[in-house]
Design a protein around this motif. Structure first.
Motif, PDB file in Angstrom:
ATOM      1  N   TYR A 232      26.532  44.377  60.556  1.00  0.00           N
ATOM      2  CA  TYR A 232      24.920  45.186  60.599  1.00  0.00           C
ATOM      3  C   TYR A 232      24.050  44.162  60.628  1.00  0.00           C
ATOM      4  O   TYR A 232      23.873  43.291  59.309  1.00  0.00           O
ATOM      5  CB  TYR A 232      24.617  46.572  59.794  1.00  0.00           C
TER       6      TYR A 232
ATOM      7  N   PHE B 106      17.820  50.039  60.551  1.00  0.00           N
ATOM      8  CA  PHE B 106      18.374  49.113  60.866  1.00  0.00           C
ATOM      9  C   PHE B 106      18.138  48.705  62.316  1.00  0.00           C
ATOM     10  O   PHE B 106      16.856  49.441  63.014  1.00  0.00           O
ATOM     11  CB  PHE B 106      19.928  50.238  61.395  1.00  0.00           C
TER      12      PHE B 106
ATOM     13  N   TYR C 179      24.778  46.364  65.311  1.00  0.00           N
ATOM     14  CA  TYR C 179      25.411  46.806  64.719  1.00  0.00           C
ATOM     15  C   TYR C 179      27.158  46.017  65.472  1.00  0.00           C
ATOM     16  O   TYR C 179      27.104  46.752  67.336  1.00  0.00           O
ATOM     17  CB  TYR C 179      25.856  48.459  64.427  1.00  0.00           C
TER      18      TYR C 179
ATOM     19  N   SER D 115      31.140  45.621  56.305  1.00  0.00           N
ATOM     20  CA  SER D 115      32.160  46.483  56.068  1.00  0.00           C
ATOM     21  C   SER D 115      33.182  46.564  56.605  1.00  0.00           C
ATOM     22  O   SER D 115      33.619  45.812  57.981  1.00  0.00           O
ATOM     23  CB  SER D 115      30.799  48.038  56.626  1.00  0.00           C
TER      24      SER D 115
ATOM     25  N   ASP E  70      34.287  50.997  60.105  1.00  0.00           N
ATOM     26  CA  ASP E  70      33.417  52.214  59.744  1.00  0.00           C
ATOM     27  C   ASP E  70      33.199  53.675  60.029  1.00  0.00           C
ATOM     28  O   ASP E  70      31.486  53.763  60.437  1.00  0.00           O
ATOM     29  CB  ASP E  70      32.483  51.447  62.274  1.00  0.00           C
ATOM     30  N   ARG E  71      33.753  53.923  59.830  1.00  0.00           N
ATOM     31  CA  ARG E  71      33.765  55.456  59.747  1.00  0.00           C
ATOM     32  C   ARG E  71      32.759  55.827  58.279  1.00  0.00           C
ATOM     33  O   ARG E  71      33.187  54.765  57.671  1.00  0.00           O
ATOM     34  CB  ARG E  71      35.342  55.461  58.939  1.00  0.00           C
ATOM     35  N   GLY E  72      31.987  56.638  58.198  1.00  0.00           N
ATOM     36  CA  GLY E  72      31.218  56.658  57.321  1.00  0.00           C
ATOM     37  C   GLY E  72      31.975  56.800  56.183  1.00  0.00           C
ATOM     38  O   GLY E  72      32.818  56.913  55.649  1.00  0.00           O
ATOM     39  N   GLY E  73      31.042  56.933  55.525  1.00  0.00           N
ATOM     40  CA  GLY E  73      31.900  56.224  53.895  1.00  0.00           C
ATOM     41  C   GLY E  73      32.174  54.987  52.792  1.00  0.00           C
ATOM     42  O   GLY E  73      32.213  54.958  51.377  1.00  0.00           O
ATOM     43  N   ASN E  74      31.697  54.006  53.834  1.00  0.00           N
ATOM     44  CA  ASN E  74      32.159  52.722  53.497  1.00  0.00           C
ATOM     45  C   ASN E  74      30.837  51.800  52.980  1.00  0.00           C
ATOM     46  O   ASN E  74      30.216  52.408  54.132  1.00  0.00           O
ATOM     47  CB  ASN E  74      33.545  52.125  53.949  1.00  0.00           C
ATOM     48  N   GLU E  75      31.214  51.338  52.037  1.00  0.00           N
ATOM     49  CA  GLU E  75      30.408  51.358  51.042  1.00  0.00           C
ATOM     50  C   GLU E  75      29.610  49.997  52.676  1.00  0.00           C
ATOM     51  O   GLU E  75      30.564  48.845  52.441  1.00  0.00           O
ATOM     52  CB  GLU E  75      30.482  50.469  49.995  1.00  0.00           C
ATOM     53  N   GLN E  76      28.310  49.657  52.733  1.00  0.00           N
ATOM     54  CA  GLN E  76      27.681  47.874  52.903  1.00  0.00           C
ATOM     55  C   GLN E  76      27.983  47.139  52.142  1.00  0.00           C
ATOM     56  O   GLN E  76      27.141  47.728  51.180  1.00  0.00           O
ATOM     57  CB  GLN E  76      27.239  48.649  54.065  1.00  0.00           C
TER      58      GLN E  76
ATOM     59  N   PHE F 295      25.879  43.219  51.406  1.00  0.00           N
ATOM     60  CA  PHE F 295      24.879  42.979  51.746  1.00  0.00           C
ATOM     61  C   PHE F 295      24.580  41.142  51.219  1.00  0.00           C
ATOM     62  O   PHE F 295      24.671  41.518  49.866  1.00  0.00           O
ATOM     63  CB  PHE F 295      23.248  43.750  51.182  1.00  0.00           C
TER      64      PHE F 295
ATOM     65  N   SER G 100      27.136  60.781  54.262  1.00  0.00           N
ATOM     66  CA  SER G 100      27.641  59.917  53.380  1.00  0.00           C
ATOM     67  C   SER G 100      26.455  59.231  52.663  1.00  0.00           C
ATOM     68  O   SER G 100      25.056  59.621  53.521  1.00  0.00           O
ATOM     69  CB  SER G 100      28.751  58.886  54.002  1.00  0.00           C
TER      70      SER G 100
ATOM     71  N   THR H  21      31.262  61.462  49.377  1.00  0.00           N
ATOM     72  CA  THR H  21      31.097  61.238  50.935  1.00  0.00           C
ATOM     73  C   THR H  21      32.291  62.449  50.966  1.00  0.00           C
ATOM     74  O   THR H  21      33.085  61.800  51.467  1.00  0.00           O
ATOM     75  CB  THR H  21      32.198  60.436  51.242  1.00  0.00           C
TER      76      THR H  21
END
Lengths: 115, 113
Positions: A33, A45, A48, A95, A98-104, A106, B32, B51
């Motif tokens: 990202y 943003f 991506y 990350s 790309d599924r929600g909840g995964n930490e990015q 930086f 999330s 989550t």
């Protein structure tokens, strides 16, 4: 282990010049990202990448902005004909999915100043 | 669509007193939610994330946050502030097909001795 790295850390350029900003994601991370942090707009943003899929460019502010990701790893953000309003810190994140909840994760950012 | 609202742009506390940083979110799907911290001239660091598992989430450095769906809130708390907690804190929403992050405007936390 190595984190996300970005180069250069600082870039000063003159209005109208083109600039390239580089991001090296964490090895094995498939999602990458780009975000921009500026005084007037906060953190927003930009673009991506996920594997070989077409990138989501919905956050790019104008057609002067473009990005590519070669070989699913390193990414370059290019700004053509820079304007003073492009001055900001450009952040890259990666990350593992790309599924929600995964930490990015930086990188430290590139501070761009357009004179 | 998602949005995040951080209700306070600046919060000042005394060392040893509790910290409360407020965040409300809006999302058309189950989000999330994250809190990130940014120390001066440093990168963004994840404090904690929600989550859809436990609604009370514990993070690093003694921080925790509670997801309250009925109030659409995700406030960040810490029982006792330390000088090293002085930084900018961002409430962030993610999820969806791309998991692009939507950031709140940030809360600058000052800790007085």
């Amino acid at each position: 282990g190595a984190g996300v790295s970005q180069s250069p850390s600082n870039k000063v350029t003159e209005k109208g010049k083109d600039v390239e900003l580089r991001c090296d994601p964490i090895s094995g991370h498939t999602a990458l990202y780009w975000y921009r942090q500026s005084l007037g707009q906060g953190l927003e943003f930009l673009i991506y990448f996920q594997g070989n899929s077409a990138p989501d460019k919905s956050g790019l502010p104008s057609d002067r902005f473009s990005a590519e990701r070669t070989g699913g790893s390193v990414s370059t953000l290019t700004i053509q004909r820079t304007q003073q309003e492009d001055s900001a810190v450009y952040l890259c994140a990666s990350s593992p999915k790309d599924r929600g909840g995964n930490e990015q994760f930086f990188g430290p950012g590139t501070r761009l100043t357009v004179l | 669509a998602q949005s995040v609202t951080q209700l306070d742009s600046h919060v000042s506390v005394s060392e040893g007193t509790p910290v409360l940083l407020r965040c409300n979110y809006s999302s058309s799907y189950s989000p999330s939610l994250f809190w990130y911290v940014q120390h001066p001239n440093k990168g963004l660091q994840l404090l904690l994330k929600y989550t859809s598992a436990a609604t009370l989430v514990k993070g690093i450095n003694g921080f925790e946050a509670e997801f309250k769906k009925s109030e659409t809130s995700f406030h960040l708390t810490k029982p006792s502030a330390h000088m090293s907690d002085a930084a900018e804190y961002f409430c962030v929403a993610g999820g969806g097909a791309t998991n692009k992050l939507i950031f709140g405007t940030g809360t600058l936390l000052a800790v007085q001795p």
